[in-house]
Each structure stands twice: as C-alpha cells, then as structure tokens.
Scaffold this active site. Structure first.
Site, PDB file in Angstrom:
ATOM      1  N   ILE A   9     -13.437 -11.064  -3.082  1.00  0.00           N
ATOM      2  CA  ILE A   9     -12.595 -11.814  -2.139  1.00  0.00           C
ATOM      3  C   ILE A   9     -12.532 -11.121  -0.776  1.00  0.00           C
ATOM      4  O   ILE A   9     -12.430 -11.783   0.256  1.00  0.00           O
ATOM      5  CB  ILE A   9     -11.181 -12.089  -2.725  1.00  0.00           C
ATOM      6  CG1 ILE A   9     -10.522 -13.228  -1.966  1.00  0.00           C
ATOM      7  CG2 ILE A   9     -10.308 -10.860  -2.739  1.00  0.00           C
ATOM      8  CD1 ILE A   9     -11.251 -14.544  -2.014  1.00  0.00           C
ATOM      9  N   SER A  69     -12.299   1.933  -0.414  1.00  0.00           N
ATOM     10  CA  SER A  69     -12.965   1.408  -1.600  1.00  0.00           C
ATOM     11  C   SER A  69     -13.642   2.559  -2.325  1.00  0.00           C
ATOM     12  O   SER A  69     -14.211   3.442  -1.683  1.00  0.00           O
ATOM     13  CB  SER A  69     -14.001   0.363  -1.183  1.00  0.00           C
ATOM     14  OG  SER A  69     -14.843   0.070  -2.267  1.00  0.00           O
ATOM     15  N   ARG A  70     -13.597   2.493  -3.647  1.00  0.00           N
ATOM     16  CA  ARG A  70     -14.209   3.564  -4.423  1.00  0.00           C
ATOM     17  C   ARG A  70     -15.730   3.474  -4.384  1.00  0.00           C
ATOM     18  O   ARG A  70     -16.412   4.454  -4.601  1.00  0.00           O
ATOM     19  CB  ARG A  70     -13.696   3.502  -5.873  1.00  0.00           C
ATOM     20  CG  ARG A  70     -12.184   3.703  -5.958  1.00  0.00           C
ATOM     21  CD  ARG A  70     -11.657   3.239  -7.296  1.00  0.00           C
ATOM     22  NE  ARG A  70     -12.193   1.929  -7.642  1.00  0.00           N
ATOM     23  CZ  ARG A  70     -12.154   1.400  -8.860  1.00  0.00           C
ATOM     24  NH1 ARG A  70     -11.588   2.063  -9.833  1.00  0.00           N
ATOM     25  NH2 ARG A  70     -12.662   0.221  -9.084  1.00  0.00           N
ATOM     26  N   LYS A  78      -3.118 -12.552  -3.975  1.00  0.00           N
ATOM     27  CA  LYS A  78      -2.416 -13.140  -5.104  1.00  0.00           C
ATOM     28  C   LYS A  78      -3.044 -12.685  -6.410  1.00  0.00           C
ATOM     29  O   LYS A  78      -4.240 -12.417  -6.412  1.00  0.00           O
ATOM     30  CB  LYS A  78      -2.371 -14.678  -5.022  1.00  0.00           C
ATOM     31  CG  LYS A  78      -3.703 -15.376  -4.772  1.00  0.00           C
ATOM     32  CD  LYS A  78      -4.828 -15.392  -5.738  1.00  0.00           C
ATOM     33  CE  LYS A  78      -4.687 -15.623  -7.164  1.00  0.00           C
ATOM     34  NZ  LYS A  78      -6.048 -15.790  -7.811  1.00  0.00           N
TER      35      LYS A  78
HETATM   36  P1  NAP Z   1     -13.306  -7.958  -7.790  1.00  0.00           P
HETATM   37  O1  NAP Z   1     -14.422  -8.278  -6.877  1.00  0.00           O
HETATM   38  O2  NAP Z   1     -13.602  -7.806  -9.240  1.00  0.00           O
HETATM   39  O3  NAP Z   1     -12.515  -6.653  -7.358  1.00  0.00           O
HETATM   40  C1  NAP Z   1     -12.147  -6.338  -6.059  1.00  0.00           C
HETATM   41  C2  NAP Z   1     -12.255  -4.833  -5.824  1.00  0.00           C
HETATM   42  O4  NAP Z   1     -11.093  -4.188  -6.312  1.00  0.00           O
HETATM   43  C3  NAP Z   1     -13.387  -4.152  -6.522  1.00  0.00           C
HETATM   44  O5  NAP Z   1     -14.594  -4.326  -5.837  1.00  0.00           O
HETATM   45  C4  NAP Z   1     -12.940  -2.719  -6.571  1.00  0.00           C
HETATM   46  O6  NAP Z   1     -13.364  -2.056  -5.395  1.00  0.00           O
HETATM   47  C5  NAP Z   1     -11.420  -2.820  -6.558  1.00  0.00           C
HETATM   48  N1  NAP Z   1     -10.890  -2.427  -7.854  1.00  0.00           N
HETATM   49  C6  NAP Z   1     -11.171  -2.958  -9.066  1.00  0.00           C
HETATM   50  N2  NAP Z   1     -10.506  -2.298 -10.025  1.00  0.00           N
HETATM   51  C7  NAP Z   1      -9.810  -1.326  -9.405  1.00  0.00           C
HETATM   52  C8  NAP Z   1      -8.958  -0.300  -9.863  1.00  0.00           C
HETATM   53  N3  NAP Z   1      -8.677  -0.148 -11.155  1.00  0.00           N
HETATM   54  N4  NAP Z   1      -8.406   0.510  -8.945  1.00  0.00           N
HETATM   55  C9  NAP Z   1      -8.674   0.371  -7.635  1.00  0.00           C
HETATM   56  N5  NAP Z   1      -9.498  -0.586  -7.155  1.00  0.00           N
HETATM   57  C10 NAP Z   1     -10.056  -1.404  -8.023  1.00  0.00           C
HETATM   58  O7  NAP Z   1     -12.151  -9.045  -7.690  1.00  0.00           O
HETATM   59  P2  NAP Z   1     -11.877 -10.176  -6.609  1.00  0.00           P
HETATM   60  O8  NAP Z   1     -12.462 -11.455  -7.068  1.00  0.00           O
HETATM   61  O9  NAP Z   1     -12.176  -9.710  -5.244  1.00  0.00           O
HETATM   62  O10 NAP Z   1     -10.305 -10.351  -6.844  1.00  0.00           O
HETATM   63  C11 NAP Z   1      -9.372  -9.421  -6.383  1.00  0.00           C
HETATM   64  C12 NAP Z   1      -8.048 -10.124  -6.169  1.00  0.00           C
HETATM   65  O11 NAP Z   1      -8.278 -11.221  -5.276  1.00  0.00           O
HETATM   66  C13 NAP Z   1      -7.465 -10.726  -7.465  1.00  0.00           C
HETATM   67  O12 NAP Z   1      -6.076 -10.561  -7.490  1.00  0.00           O
HETATM   68  C14 NAP Z   1      -7.834 -12.203  -7.360  1.00  0.00           C
HETATM   69  O13 NAP Z   1      -6.887 -13.042  -8.005  1.00  0.00           O
HETATM   70  C15 NAP Z   1      -7.793 -12.418  -5.852  1.00  0.00           C
HETATM   71  N6  NAP Z   1      -8.608 -13.560  -5.410  1.00  0.00           N
HETATM   72  C16 NAP Z   1      -9.909 -13.686  -5.826  1.00  0.00           C
HETATM   73  C17 NAP Z   1     -10.632 -14.826  -5.444  1.00  0.00           C
HETATM   74  C18 NAP Z   1     -12.067 -15.035  -5.844  1.00  0.00           C
HETATM   75  O14 NAP Z   1     -12.615 -16.100  -5.572  1.00  0.00           O
HETATM   76  N7  NAP Z   1     -12.738 -14.074  -6.441  1.00  0.00           N
HETATM   77  C19 NAP Z   1     -10.034 -15.799  -4.666  1.00  0.00           C
HETATM   78  C20 NAP Z   1      -8.749 -15.589  -4.212  1.00  0.00           C
HETATM   79  C21 NAP Z   1      -8.043 -14.472  -4.598  1.00  0.00           C
HETATM   80  P3  NAP Z   1     -13.908  -0.549  -5.450  1.00  0.00           P
HETATM   81  O15 NAP Z   1     -14.429  -0.333  -6.844  1.00  0.00           O
HETATM   82  O16 NAP Z   1     -14.982  -0.520  -4.442  1.00  0.00           O
HETATM   83  O17 NAP Z   1     -12.754   0.305  -5.132  1.00  0.00           O
END
Ligand code: NAP
Length: 313
Positions: A14, A36-37, A90
């Site tokens: 996101i 970011s990690r 969110k």
């Molecule tokens: P994602 O790509 O799986 O994760 C986002 C980033 O969070 C990862 O690249 C990682 O970055 C970091 N992360 C993951 N686990 C972590 C941990 N234990 N500690 C610290 N950092 C961690 O997920 P995403 O789809 O972007 O979703 C993230 C949030 O955005 C969620 O709450 C989701 O509901 C919301 N969202 C997502 C979408 C969508 O379409 N995907 C749409 C709207 C909102 P690093 O490993 O590089 O630190």
C-alpha cells in the site's frame, strides 16, 4: 503554505501503490524519509529503524504508518512519544484499547493522530451519505467478495491473529456503512469461517440491529474467483441506492450517477486522506473514529466459528 516533512514507515504494497504517489503529488507534503526493514525508495533518505530516524531527523514532524496492524502500535507509540504527528493506515490498530491508548497519548503529547479509512474517501461515498438524509432505511446489504490470491499475494500476516482475515478488506465496507448511516447499528449475529490452518476468517457474515428496525447485513468472502464484488445495496422508503466498486460508483433507482466535478477538487482516496492529515496537523486536531473496528471486534466476540478447508496459497 510551508510544506510538511513526512516519514513513511512500512514500505510494502500500500505504501508503494498509494502513499508514495499521493505524497509526491501533494502540495502539502515532502517525503523526507522512509523507515523499512527491507525496502527503500529512490532519492529518499532510508532508515531501517524508527528510533534512529526519530533521533536523526527532529525536523520531520509527521510519521505515516503503513505496516500491518499488529506491529503498528509500537511504531505509533514511539513516534507520539517523540512528539510527532501520526497517520495510521486502516485498521488503526490490532485492538480497540491500543487505539484508545494512542489517542490519549496523542492528546497528552499535543500531537495529531489520524485513524484513516480510505474507503470513506471513495468518489461516491459522500453523495450516498447526502442522498440518505431524510430517508427511512429499510434494508442495507454489504457484499464484499474478492479473490485473496489476486489481491493479497504472499500476505501471510492476514492469516495470523490480529491480521483480520477477510475483515482486512471487509472493514472498508464497514467504514463506509458507519460513515453514511445516520443511526448507529450494532452486531447481533455473525459467522466466521476459519480455515483449519489459519487463525483468521476467510469468510464471514454479519447481521446488525438498527434502531428503526431496518434489516442490515454483510457478507464477506475471500474465496471469490471471477467477478469481484465490493457493493452496498440500500433500500429506503424513497427509493434504492447501490454503491459499487468499493464506493467508486453509485446508482440511484437503477440510474448511474457521476461525481460532482469541482474545480481543483482532489481526486482519489489517498490524496484526500493526506489533505485531511495536513489539515489536522495545521489545526492540531485528532480524528480517531474506531466504529468500523468496533464492529469487527464484536464479530470476533459474538461470532460462531465454523472450521473450513485449509487455505493453501
Ligand atoms: P504488506 O505489503 O504485506 O506490508 C507492508 C509492510 O509492512 C511490509 O513491506 C513490511 O515492510 C512492513 N511490515 C510487515 N510486517 C512487519 C512487522 N512485523 N514489523 C514491522 N514492519 C512490518 O501489506 P500492505 O498490503 O501494504 O498492508 C499494510 C496495511 O495497509 C494493512 O493494514 C492493510 O489493511 C492496509 N491497506 C492495504 C491495502 C492493499 O491493497 N494492500 C489497501 C489499503 C490499506 P519492511 O519489511 O520493509 O519493514
């Protein structure tokens, strides 16, 4: 007006799809650092660790958090304690009480905190809300059915406790529902369909009590292949309304409506979220509406669990 320096933490799907482009296009914001990690973003100072960024860059007043909900609290707490304003993807946290804690910490620290709900900023949500004013609701049905393999590839956190499962997208529907209805509803029954190898539901149903007796229900399913549905269908005493595509399109009594075009109007969910965050920071405001998360928490409290076949991505 002076641009606000912001750091983006959690550079995943996101952050890349929406946050970085929205910040880059905004007049209010200057992306000054990433945390970011694993990831970086070309031309932007990168930190692996939030504490290091907070210490090295006291000039960055705002931190936007895009990681999944479970790890988010510790990041938000550290940023608030360092006197920074915080914007939360969110759902704003993994539990209601941790969100309340963040809100009270922000009030004490005199900083802004914003629990964003991007679907509330979808193009036709405000038009739907305006149309409902003065009408008696009879029925509202949420149908949120998408293919998890297509939209959430590799996101194992969704299947772990606190990852919400199908409520990760489903909470977007609840954020619209709680925005457009003038009367509060509360959950009366729910079924949670949990794969035997997962900790969170792959599908769920909800029914709600409405103060004037309208039928309000929701159906969420992550197993939908083919056509995808993000719809809210509403019947009132004065006609019917259907919000489709997560609030992007609207039909009233079968006629598709188009968004009112205002000169210089912000388009897009995330540009509107960042404009609101800029307003909150400049006014010293807090926006922490937890009602969508409250309904999900109620489903986990009251829902009947049904074990279903394992989910293998
Ligand atoms: P994602 O790509 O799986 O994760 C986002 C980033 O969070 C990862 O690249 C990682 O970055 C970091 N992360 C993951 N686990 C972590 C941990 N234990 N500690 C610290 N950092 C961690 O997920 P995403 O789809 O972007 O979703 C993230 C949030 O955005 C969620 O709450 C989701 O509901 C919301 N969202 C997502 C979408 C969508 O379409 N995907 C749409 C709207 C909102 P690093 O490993 O590089 O630190």
């Amino acid at each position: 007006m002076m641009r606000l320096k912001i750091a983006l933490a959690g550079i995943g799907k996101i952050a890349r799809d929406q946050h970085i482009p929205a910040i880059a296009a905004a007049v209010d914001w200057d992306l000054a650092a990433t945390v970011s990690r694993h990831a970086t973003h070309d031309g932007v100072e990168a930190y692996v660790d939030l504490a290091a960024m907070l210490e090295a860059r006291p000039d960055i007043g705002v931190v936007s958090l895009c990681m999944p909900p479970v790890p988010r609290f510790e990041y938000a707490k550290a940023a608030i304690q360092a006197g920074r304003h915080v914007m939360l993807e969110k759902p704003p946290g993994a539990t209601l009480s941790e969100c309340r804690t963040l809100e009270s910490m922000a009030r004490k620290a005199g900083v802004s905190v914003y629990a964003t709900w991007h679907s509330r900023e979808a193009a036709m949500v405000s038009a739907a809300k305006a149309w409902l004013v003065g009408k008696a609701l009879r029925r509202l049905v949420v149908t949120w059915k998408e293919d998890v393999r297509k939209w959430h590839p590799g996101q194992t956190w969704i299947w772990k406790a606190g990852g919400l499962g199908v409520f990760d997208p489903g909470i977007n529907a609840l954020s619209i529902l709680t925005e457009i209805l003038s009367d509060p509803v509360h959950l009366t029954t729910s079924e949670l369909f949990i794969p035997e190898n997962c900790e969170t539901p792959i599908a769920a149903t909800m029914t709600f009590a409405h103060p004037h007796g309208a039928e309000v229900s929701a159906e969420f399913d992550f197993r939908k292949e083919g056509d995808q549905f993000w719809n809210i269908a509403i019947e009132t005493d004065q006609g019917n309304l259907v919000l489709c595509e997560g609030g992007a399109t609207l039909a009233i009594d079968g006629k598709t409506q188009s968004a009112a075009t205002k000169k210089n109007a912000l388009t897009g969910e995330y540009p509107r979220l960042y404009a609101k965050m800029a307003g909150l920071v400049r006014a010293g405001g807090i926006d922490m509406d937890l009602s969508p998360l409250m309904h999900v928490a109620d489903a986990f409290l009251l829902g009947r669990r049904v074990t279903v076949e394992p989910f293998i991505e």
